[in-house]
Design a protein around this motif. Structure first.
Motif, PDB file in Angstrom:
ATOM      1  N   ASP A  99     -24.702  15.416  22.175  1.00  0.00           N
ATOM      2  CA  ASP A  99     -24.281  16.679  22.762  1.00  0.00           C
ATOM      3  C   ASP A  99     -24.954  16.876  24.114  1.00  0.00           C
ATOM      4  OD1 ASP A  99     -23.110  19.609  22.139  1.00  0.00           O
ATOM      5  OD2 ASP A  99     -25.036  19.776  23.157  1.00  0.00           O
ATOM      6  N   VAL A 100     -24.210  17.448  25.059  1.00  0.00           N
ATOM      7  CA  VAL A 100     -24.768  17.806  26.361  1.00  0.00           C
ATOM      8  C   VAL A 100     -25.192  19.270  26.277  1.00  0.00           C
ATOM      9  CG1 VAL A 100     -24.379  17.942  28.841  1.00  0.00           C
ATOM     10  CG2 VAL A 100     -23.191  16.187  27.469  1.00  0.00           C
ATOM     11  N   PRO A 101     -26.502  19.557  26.260  1.00  0.00           N
ATOM     12  CA  PRO A 101     -26.964  20.930  26.004  1.00  0.00           C
ATOM     13  C   PRO A 101     -27.014  21.776  27.264  1.00  0.00           C
ATOM     14  CG  PRO A 101     -28.851  19.496  26.202  1.00  0.00           C
ATOM     15  CD  PRO A 101     -27.619  18.615  26.386  1.00  0.00           C
ATOM     16  N   ASN A 102     -27.254  23.059  27.078  1.00  0.00           N
ATOM     17  CA  ASN A 102     -27.530  23.970  28.190  1.00  0.00           C
ATOM     18  C   ASN A 102     -28.897  24.593  27.952  1.00  0.00           C
ATOM     19  OD1 ASN A 102     -26.888  25.265  30.629  1.00  0.00           O
ATOM     20  ND2 ASN A 102     -26.383  27.140  29.554  1.00  0.00           N
ATOM     21  N   ILE A 103     -29.912  23.751  28.058  1.00  0.00           N
ATOM     22  CA  ILE A 103     -31.283  24.181  27.788  1.00  0.00           C
ATOM     23  C   ILE A 103     -32.071  24.089  29.084  1.00  0.00           C
ATOM     24  CG2 ILE A 103     -33.396  23.685  26.510  1.00  0.00           C
ATOM     25  CD1 ILE A 103     -31.562  22.369  24.363  1.00  0.00           C
ATOM     26  N   GLY A 104     -32.693  25.206  29.473  1.00  0.00           N
ATOM     27  CA  GLY A 104     -33.443  25.221  30.719  1.00  0.00           C
ATOM     28  C   GLY A 104     -34.567  26.222  30.680  1.00  0.00           C
ATOM     29  N   THR A 105     -35.094  26.556  31.838  1.00  0.00           N
ATOM     30  CA  THR A 105     -36.281  27.400  31.937  1.00  0.00           C
ATOM     31  C   THR A 105     -35.990  28.889  31.813  1.00  0.00           C
ATOM     32  OG1 THR A 105     -36.064  27.277  34.350  1.00  0.00           O
ATOM     33  CG2 THR A 105     -37.625  25.771  33.306  1.00  0.00           C
ATOM     34  N   ASP A 106     -34.741  29.302  31.649  1.00  0.00           N
ATOM     35  CA  ASP A 106     -34.458  30.708  31.372  1.00  0.00           C
ATOM     36  C   ASP A 106     -35.268  31.142  30.154  1.00  0.00           C
ATOM     37  OD1 ASP A 106     -32.710  30.769  33.457  1.00  0.00           O
ATOM     38  OD2 ASP A 106     -30.986  31.437  32.300  1.00  0.00           O
ATOM     39  N   MET A 107     -35.702  32.397  30.151  1.00  0.00           N
ATOM     40  CA  MET A 107     -36.547  32.882  29.064  1.00  0.00           C
ATOM     41  C   MET A 107     -35.914  32.649  27.698  1.00  0.00           C
ATOM     42  SD  MET A 107     -39.416  34.226  28.274  1.00  0.00           S
ATOM     43  CE  MET A 107     -40.066  34.949  29.775  1.00  0.00           C
ATOM     44  N   ASN A 108     -34.586  32.828  27.611  1.00  0.00           N
ATOM     45  CA  ASN A 108     -33.926  32.662  26.308  1.00  0.00           C
ATOM     46  C   ASN A 108     -33.376  31.247  26.125  1.00  0.00           C
ATOM     47  OD1 ASN A 108     -31.540  32.497  27.763  1.00  0.00           O
ATOM     48  ND2 ASN A 108     -30.746  34.485  27.126  1.00  0.00           N
ATOM     49  N   TRP A 109     -33.764  30.320  26.972  1.00  0.00           N
ATOM     50  CA  TRP A 109     -33.450  28.898  26.871  1.00  0.00           C
ATOM     51  C   TRP A 109     -32.039  28.514  27.322  1.00  0.00           C
ATOM     52  CZ3 TRP A 109     -37.329  25.577  25.136  1.00  0.00           C
ATOM     53  CH2 TRP A 109     -38.403  26.156  24.459  1.00  0.00           C
ATOM     54  N   THR A 110     -31.036  29.335  27.020  1.00  0.00           N
ATOM     55  CA  THR A 110     -29.637  28.921  27.195  1.00  0.00           C
ATOM     56  C   THR A 110     -28.844  29.809  28.141  1.00  0.00           C
ATOM     57  OG1 THR A 110     -29.038  30.156  25.177  1.00  0.00           O
ATOM     58  CG2 THR A 110     -29.498  27.806  24.937  1.00  0.00           C
ATOM     59  N   GLY A 111     -29.499  30.717  28.859  1.00  0.00           N
ATOM     60  CA  GLY A 111     -28.789  31.579  29.793  1.00  0.00           C
ATOM     61  C   GLY A 111     -28.125  32.744  29.091  1.00  0.00           C
ATOM     62  N   HIS A 112     -27.105  32.457  28.308  1.00  0.00           N
ATOM     63  CA  HIS A 112     -26.453  33.461  27.464  1.00  0.00           C
ATOM     64  C   HIS A 112     -27.102  33.398  26.090  1.00  0.00           C
ATOM     65  CE1 HIS A 112     -23.451  35.942  25.561  1.00  0.00           C
ATOM     66  NE2 HIS A 112     -22.665  35.948  26.631  1.00  0.00           N
ATOM     67  N   LEU A 113     -27.465  34.550  25.554  1.00  0.00           N
ATOM     68  CA  LEU A 113     -28.100  34.590  24.240  1.00  0.00           C
ATOM     69  C   LEU A 113     -27.281  33.835  23.203  1.00  0.00           C
ATOM     70  CD1 LEU A 113     -30.380  35.789  22.425  1.00  0.00           C
ATOM     71  CD2 LEU A 113     -28.848  37.718  22.007  1.00  0.00           C
ATOM     72  N   PHE A 114     -25.968  33.985  23.267  1.00  0.00           N
ATOM     73  CA  PHE A 114     -25.116  33.350  22.260  1.00  0.00           C
ATOM     74  C   PHE A 114     -24.946  31.854  22.507  1.00  0.00           C
ATOM     75  CE2 PHE A 114     -24.427  37.619  21.065  1.00  0.00           C
ATOM     76  CZ  PHE A 114     -23.904  37.617  19.778  1.00  0.00           C
ATOM     77  N   GLY A 115     -25.430  31.375  23.646  1.00  0.00           N
ATOM     78  CA  GLY A 115     -25.488  29.931  23.836  1.00  0.00           C
ATOM     79  C   GLY A 115     -26.424  29.277  22.834  1.00  0.00           C
ATOM     80  N   GLN A 116     -27.392  30.052  22.341  1.00  0.00           N
ATOM     81  CA  GLN A 116     -28.291  29.543  21.303  1.00  0.00           C
ATOM     82  C   GLN A 116     -27.515  29.172  20.038  1.00  0.00           C
ATOM     83  OE1 GLN A 116     -31.237  32.544  20.543  1.00  0.00           O
ATOM     84  NE2 GLN A 116     -32.065  32.504  22.624  1.00  0.00           N
ATOM     85  N   ALA A 117     -26.483  29.930  19.743  1.00  0.00           N
ATOM     86  CA  ALA A 117     -25.691  29.669  18.532  1.00  0.00           C
ATOM     87  C   ALA A 117     -24.993  28.317  18.621  1.00  0.00           C
ATOM     88  CB  ALA A 117     -24.664  30.782  18.328  1.00  0.00           C
ATOM     89  N   ASN A 118     -24.643  27.901  19.837  1.00  0.00           N
ATOM     90  CA  ASN A 118     -23.980  26.615  20.013  1.00  0.00           C
ATOM     91  C   ASN A 118     -24.951  25.454  19.844  1.00  0.00           C
ATOM     92  OD1 ASN A 118     -21.615  28.030  20.527  1.00  0.00           O
ATOM     93  ND2 ASN A 118     -22.002  28.113  22.719  1.00  0.00           N
ATOM     94  N   TRP A 119     -26.177  25.645  20.318  1.00  0.00           N
ATOM     95  CA  TRP A 119     -27.248  24.660  20.076  1.00  0.00           C
ATOM     96  C   TRP A 119     -27.495  24.533  18.575  1.00  0.00           C
ATOM     97  CZ3 TRP A 119     -32.783  25.730  22.503  1.00  0.00           C
ATOM     98  CH2 TRP A 119     -33.632  24.662  22.226  1.00  0.00           C
ATOM     99  N   HIS A 120     -27.629  25.662  17.912  1.00  0.00           N
ATOM    100  CA  HIS A 120     -27.842  25.686  16.466  1.00  0.00           C
ATOM    101  C   HIS A 120     -26.686  25.017  15.728  1.00  0.00           C
ATOM    102  CE1 HIS A 120     -27.086  27.692  12.540  1.00  0.00           C
ATOM    103  NE2 HIS A 120     -28.394  27.605  12.378  1.00  0.00           N
ATOM    104  N   ALA A 121     -25.455  25.344  16.106  1.00  0.00           N
ATOM    105  CA  ALA A 121     -24.285  24.795  15.417  1.00  0.00           C
ATOM    106  C   ALA A 121     -24.208  23.283  15.578  1.00  0.00           C
ATOM    107  CB  ALA A 121     -23.006  25.452  15.944  1.00  0.00           C
ATOM    108  N   PHE A 122     -24.506  22.794  16.782  1.00  0.00           N
ATOM    109  CA  PHE A 122     -24.459  21.339  16.971  1.00  0.00           C
ATOM    110  C   PHE A 122     -25.452  20.635  16.054  1.00  0.00           C
ATOM    111  CE2 PHE A 122     -26.523  17.602  18.766  1.00  0.00           C
ATOM    112  CZ  PHE A 122     -25.455  16.708  18.682  1.00  0.00           C
TER     113      PHE A 122
END
Length: 724
Positions: free
Chosen positions: A464-487
């Motif tokens: 998977d190509v993630p969207n993980i970076g230095t933003d405080m919530n890791w993924t920019g959009h809070l719900f982007g975390q759900a996509n990391w989790h789902a993968f």
């Protein structure tokens, strides 16, 4: 950029201090590992009773990481620090392997434990000396770590802990994130800040964020990370950069995560001093063997290479008249003595106007089936174009039984609104994984195809190509975390559903209260279809802006790339004829799917314009003409986002204000951009159809020319459309 690299971690520290007076978890940093106090009083009391005594001898770094996680979870959820006297008493939790725990070695089901997969675990209620105990056991230390995360998840999601009988083993072995991080700190197609890898201070300095990144990955079963961009820089293979990478490997190792590198195919020429990178040249083959030997001397558990070759200008074996198999096998030969693998991307295409791009990957790799070494994965994307909002599954799945395939999906929403749009990708992943290839008759889903490679080739995987970076919530959009989790969860078990995973994530991220779970889940499960509708409905694809890949540009036209090649719009109709009468892309699928896609009558309407060129007056199954149906989908997409906004607004006061406002603001932005997509596309396609927008729909507020002049990336100050 170097100046930025020196100060970005200082900026991160200042951001953390700004949030110090608030509940730390509510800035999104803790992801789904919040470990907040159990809300249900009954569960809280029961859970505390079950955890007053723990026997967990942690002697290895991995077991110590697992024990630290358990303590963190129990302290946060139960305000409990259990006794550890090493003795069995009523309600004891026993954790360990046959090697680390004398109690595990005495269990009646110890043979079952020893027969587990290397990463598997068992959580079982049992009795020892008449005392009820809960056993968390595994064959290896990594299984204990995964088991601890699973056990904590049971508590986070309010599951009963009595009468447990859980046995978990991963269905895919290689579960890898492909970071597109550059050595200068930027991230290609990254929308959540800069890279987490502080190359300037590695290998000595390891920020706490690296450990938290590893914890998050391990909690969902991800076991690998490719550190650098597929458009690789050869210097990442230089000794000094390998030493830096070893610092990341050290930080990740306790959590079972192996590091990989994208290898630039031309590295023997660029940094090796050779006149060629021809895989048939003995000097080149020896260079790779020597380089791999060096890598393993620095990173003993190195995972292997990811390679993008002969695609989008990247060098590869075809530069020398060799095949993809020749190139991959050269690297595989070097890695094989150390247990390393090659992920060889199948994302290749000829950027020529007269060629149907969707057919390239199949045409190049299908003839090579059976020619790849057994430690090589051929890695196609989930669909044959390029991470579009909706594509049919890649026809290579089910077409290469003699070659191990690893599917590549994308979290970073390159073509789905970046980190500004709430689009739950669990639905997209499930749609692909549960597509039937008919390779061996009905039921040969993509999921089963991927899993079967473990039996036939000894390896299986997904990336998977993630969207993980230095933003405080890791993924920019809070719900982007759900996509990391789902993968991660689908990588462990590709047959899980988006619905069950969305609920799991909501419970761990927000609350176990039904009044929160159901509304949030409704938003998540409707979000993918909403995005498809307001962007590219009915099988349309690749009409986004050429440069940014965000926003509509179906009119893009330059000498190298024309949007019209992907929609073929004219006054007569729209869509690409990939039937047997057109490019015959349908022939790349097995029967009866081939015939289903080939016929206008049976082709799924959500892929209609992908496989067929259709007249504007064509009658859809709804009874509407194609034009009216298309317009309806575009408007439905915007209406769905408006509904998502209303549902979210109903949660005001039920969710912490910081995360509530973050999501509310981005949903408003998503609504504006959905309108932008809708109005621009309808006006553009309407110019060719010559048909009016049905009277029941509001008319666009601006002209087509207005939308065509919006700069990319668009200028918020001068674009009045977004100030409504």
């Amino acid at each position: 950029m170097q100046l930025h690299l020196k100060y970005r971690f200082l900026i991160l520290v200042l951001m953390i201090l700004c949030f110090a007076d608030k509940a730390h978890a509510e800035n999104g940093y803790d992801l789904w590992l919040r470990y907040t106090k159990i809300e249900n009083p009954g569960n809280y009391k029961t859970y505390r009773e079950l955890h007053k005594n723990i026997i967990f001898e942690a002697t290895s770094p991995r077991l110590k990481a697992a024990k630290a996680e358990l303590k963190k979870g129990l302290l946060g959820m139960l305000d409990l620090q259990p006794e550890e006297n090493g003795k069995i008493s009523k309600q004891t939790l026993i954790i360990g392997t046959n090697q680390s725990s004398k109690w595990i070695a005495q269990l009646s089901f110890v043979n079952e434990i020893n027969q587990l997969d290397d990463e598997g675990f068992i959580i079982r209620s049992a009795k020892i000396g008449g005392n009820p105990v809960t056993v968390l056991a595994a064959k290896n230390d990594i299984g204990i770590l995964y088991g601890v995360f699973h056990y904590l998840k049971l508590m986070q999601t309010n599951q009963p802990l009595e009468h447990l009988d859980i046995k978990e083993e991963p269905k895919l072995q290689y579960r890898v994130l492909n970071h597109w991080d550059n050595l200068d700190g930027t991230i290609e197609r990254g929308y959540a800040g800069f890279t987490l890898w502080d190359w300037e201070r590695l290998p000595m300095y390891k920020d706490q964020r690296l450990t938290d990144y590893a914890r998050a990955n391990a909690s969902v079963g991800i076991n690998g990370a490719v550190l650098n961009n597929v458009n690789a820089n050869a210097k990442s293979l230089r000794t000094e950069w390998l030493v830096k990478a070893s610092g990341l490997a050290d930080a990740f190792r306790p959590y079972g995560i192996r590091v990989y590198l994208t290898a630039r195919f031309s590295a023997p020429k660029e940094i090796g001093g050779l006149p060629t990178a021809d895989p048939a040249d003995p000097r080149v083959r020896q260079w790779w063997k020597d380089k791999v030997k060096e890598i393993y001397s620095i990173i003993p558990d190195f995972g292997g290479f990811l390679v993008k070759a002969n695609s989008e200008g990247q060098p590869g074996p075809q530069d020398y008249g060799r095949t993809h198999a020749d190139g991959a096998n050269m690297m595989a030969e070097a890695l094989e003595p150390y247990g390393g693998v090659v992920f060889w991307r199948a994302f290749v295409y000829q950027n020529e106007r007269h060629i149907d791009r969707v057919m390239n990957g199949y045409q190049e790799f299908k003839p090579l089936d059976g020619q790849f070494a057994r430690n090589v994965f051929v890695q196609p994307k989930n669909g044959p174009i390029d991470f579009q909002p909706r594509e049919p599954f890649h026809p290579l799945f089910g077409a290469m039984p003699k070659t191990a395939l690893a599917m590549e999906v994308q979290i970073t929403q390159e073509n789905l609104g970046h980190s500004m749009h709430l689009v739950y990708l669990g639905s997209l992943f499930e749609e692909t994984l549960q597509s039937d290839t008919y390779e061996n008759g009905k039921g040969s889903t993509v999921s089963k195809v991927l899993q079967n490679y473990k039996k036939s080739h000894g390896i299986s995987g997904i990336a998977d190509v993630p969207n993980i970076g230095t933003d405080m919530n890791w993924t920019g959009h809070l719900f982007g975390q759900a996509n990391w989790h789902a993968f991660g969860r689908l990588a462990w078990n590709p047959d899980l559903t988006a619905k069950e995973l969305s609920e799991e994530w909501i419970r761990m991220t927000f609350s176990n209260k039904e009044e929160i779970i159901r509304p949030v889940q409704k938003i998540m499960l409707m979000s993918q279809e909403a995005a498809v509708n307001y962007m590219m409905p009915l099988g349309l694809n690749h009409i986004m802006n050429y440069d940014t890949h965000n926003g509509p540009e179906p009119w893009h036209d330059d000498p190298t790339w024309k949007a019209s090649d992907y929609h073929k719009v004219s006054k007569d109709g729209i869509g690409i004829d990939r039937s047997s009468q057109g490019t015959n892309a349908v022939s790349q699928y097995h029967s009866p799917l081939r015939e289903e896609f080939n016929s206008l009558k049976t082709c799924p309407e959500n892929l209609l314009l992908w496989f067929h060129r259709v007249s504007w007056d064509y009658k859809m199954r709804s009874g509407k003409t194609l034009w009216d149906e298309m317009v309806s989908h575009y408007y439905q997409g915007v209406q769905s986002v408006e509904e998502m906004e209303k549902i979210w607004a109903s949660l005001d006061g039920k969710i912490d204000q910081e995360r509530f406002e973050h999501t509310r603001t981005l949903l408003k932005m998503q609504e504006n951009e959905a309108r932008w997509w809708r109005d621009a596309c309808i006006l553009f396609f309407g110019k060719y159809s010559g048909k009016p927008i049905p009277k029941s729909f509001e008319k666009p507020k601006h002209s087509l020319e207005y939308y065509q002049k919006i700069p990319f990336p668009y200028d918020w100050d001068s674009t009045l459309y977004f100030k409504k």
